[in-house]
Design a protein around this motif. Sequence first.
Motif, PDB file in Angstrom:
ATOM      1  N   CYS A  19      -7.480  -3.429  -5.223  1.00 43.57           N
ATOM      2  CA  CYS A  19      -8.074  -4.120  -6.373  1.00 43.57           C
ATOM      3  C   CYS A  19      -9.148  -5.114  -5.915  1.00 43.57           C
ATOM      4  N   HIS A  20      -8.878  -5.789  -4.823  1.00 41.39           N
ATOM      5  CA  HIS A  20      -9.876  -6.730  -4.309  1.00 41.39           C
ATOM      6  C   HIS A  20     -11.133  -5.987  -3.840  1.00 41.39           C
ATOM      7  N   GLY A  21     -10.941  -4.835  -3.235  1.00 38.33           N
ATOM      8  CA  GLY A  21     -12.086  -4.036  -2.786  1.00 38.33           C
ATOM      9  C   GLY A  21     -12.979  -3.638  -3.955  1.00 38.33           C
ATOM     10  N   ILE A  22     -12.361  -3.224  -5.044  1.00 37.44           N
ATOM     11  CA  ILE A  22     -13.142  -2.836  -6.226  1.00 37.44           C
ATOM     12  C   ILE A  22     -13.881  -4.048  -6.781  1.00 37.44           C
ATOM     13  N   LYS A  26     -17.963  -4.668  -7.110  1.00 40.94           N
ATOM     14  CA  LYS A  26     -18.597  -4.959  -8.398  1.00 40.94           C
ATOM     15  C   LYS A  26     -19.224  -6.342  -8.449  1.00 40.94           C
ATOM     16  N   GLY A  27     -19.208  -7.042  -7.319  1.00 45.09           N
ATOM     17  CA  GLY A  27     -19.939  -8.302  -7.209  1.00 45.09           C
ATOM     18  C   GLY A  27     -19.194  -9.552  -7.636  1.00 45.09           C
ATOM     19  N   PHE A  28     -17.887  -9.424  -7.908  1.00 45.37           N
ATOM     20  CA  PHE A  28     -17.161 -10.596  -8.407  1.00 45.37           C
ATOM     21  C   PHE A  28     -16.802 -11.611  -7.324  1.00 45.37           C
ATOM     22  N   TRP A  29     -17.089 -11.263  -6.071  1.00 47.09           N
ATOM     23  CA  TRP A  29     -16.801 -12.204  -4.984  1.00 47.09           C
ATOM     24  C   TRP A  29     -18.075 -12.539  -4.206  1.00 47.09           C
ATOM     25  N   PHE A  73      -3.694  -9.048  -8.303  1.00 47.76           N
ATOM     26  CA  PHE A  73      -3.824  -8.358  -7.016  1.00 47.76           C
ATOM     27  C   PHE A  73      -5.169  -8.692  -6.375  1.00 47.76           C
ATOM     28  N   ASP A  74      -6.229  -8.673  -7.174  1.00 45.39           N
ATOM     29  CA  ASP A  74      -7.555  -9.030  -6.661  1.00 45.39           C
ATOM     30  C   ASP A  74      -7.533 -10.455  -6.104  1.00 45.39           C
TER      31      ASP A  74
END
Length: 105
Positions: A19-22, A26-29, A73-74
């Motif tokens: 989930c973190h990878g996705i 997608k630019g959220f980090w 999870f992210d």
Amino acid sequence: MTEATTEQGKTLSELCEYCHGIAREKGFWDKERNVGEALMLVVTEIAEAMEGYRHEDHDNFREEIADAFIRLFDFCGGMGIDIEAEIMKKCAVNKKRPYKHGKIC
Ligand SMILES: [Mg+2]
């Protein structure tokens, strides 16, 4: 096989990584996450689940519950939280607590 099928059977740690990878893709980090905002976004998913439940929209209810987990999870993936270890530690504490955690209600 669908992508969803091939992704089943992951451990919680693997789901955090997935989930973190996705989210990263997608630019959220791209910028440092605001922890309070990230936590409140989990709450908004729970609120959306409640709305789905209230409207008897069972598909939406389940999807919003999934969103809440995905956000957690992210978050754990991004913050380096070993959620499997944390859950096992807390369950060990909870198992030692009294019936209804000592509350009368
Ligand atoms: Mg949602």
